[in-house]
Design an enzyme around this catalytic site. Sequence first.
Site, mmCIF file in Angstrom:
data_model
loop_
_atom_site.group_PDB
_atom_site.id
_atom_site.type_symbol
_atom_site.label_atom_id
_atom_site.label_comp_id
_atom_site.label_asym_id
_atom_site.label_seq_id
_atom_site.Cartn_x
_atom_site.Cartn_y
_atom_site.Cartn_z
ATOM 1 N N PRO A 185 0.799 -1.071 -0.118
ATOM 2 C CG PRO A 185 0.102 -0.986 2.216
ATOM 3 C CD PRO A 185 0.606 -2.138 1.296
ATOM 4 C CB ALA A 186 1.047 4.216 0.749
ATOM 5 N NE ARG A 187 1.655 2.984 -7.082
ATOM 6 C CZ ARG A 187 0.513 2.552 -7.092
ATOM 7 N NH1 ARG A 187 0.143 1.936 -6.349
ATOM 8 N NH2 ARG A 187 -0.391 3.072 -8.401
ATOM 9 C CG LEU A 188 5.396 2.821 1.466
ATOM 10 C CD1 LEU A 188 4.966 3.313 2.998
ATOM 11 C CD2 LEU A 188 6.491 3.796 1.231
#
Length: 211
Positions: free
Chosen positions: A188-191
């Site tokens: 998620p959140a590009r993490l």
Amino acid sequence: MDLSDFRREYTGRGLHREDLNEDPIRQFETWFRQATELEFHEPNAMSLATVDPKGRPLLRTVLLKYFDTAGFVFFTNYESRKAQHIAENPNVSLLFPWITLERQVIVQGRAEKISAAESLKYFISRPRDSQLGAWVSQQSSVVSSRKLLMQKLHEVTEKFRDGEIPLPSFWGGFRVVPETIEFWQGGPARLHDRFLYEKSDKGWAVERLSP
């Protein structure tokens, strides 16, 4: 076409260091089995990157036929463009884009020809039509029409009608001997979670990479 708003959020199942096998080949086997069980379409399809004599990269999709601790094996015409690139520069990269599983695996290493005996073992396991196709296609060369290909197929079919089809001298396998293997899991959140295995004289070392 503006694709700046074309995005999806990853589910964030996560990938943790303690869940990884110390051997990246075993880790790859685990992920490959999971992709197969989840009925991912052609999980053995991989992008192969080579570099031509002018330093220009080229990608194409090939099929992984088997793998073990020695490396990842695919087959091709030894006169093809990819084989010519490998002859000039054996450093290649493989990408397994298991996108619907929010995973990808990147392999960097050196490609080397496998033995004729090893190529023959695989060749005789192929369907007869595929064996004939190996004789017909001068891969990557210019062909004037599909009609010419079908004519060559007819000629080869007649030539080998009454016996086994021999292994062409210009056809065989390459083994990509891995030097690094990266496992990527969407988050998620590009993490995203990324772990890089790197081979040394002491074996495999693994490090987490920033997404």
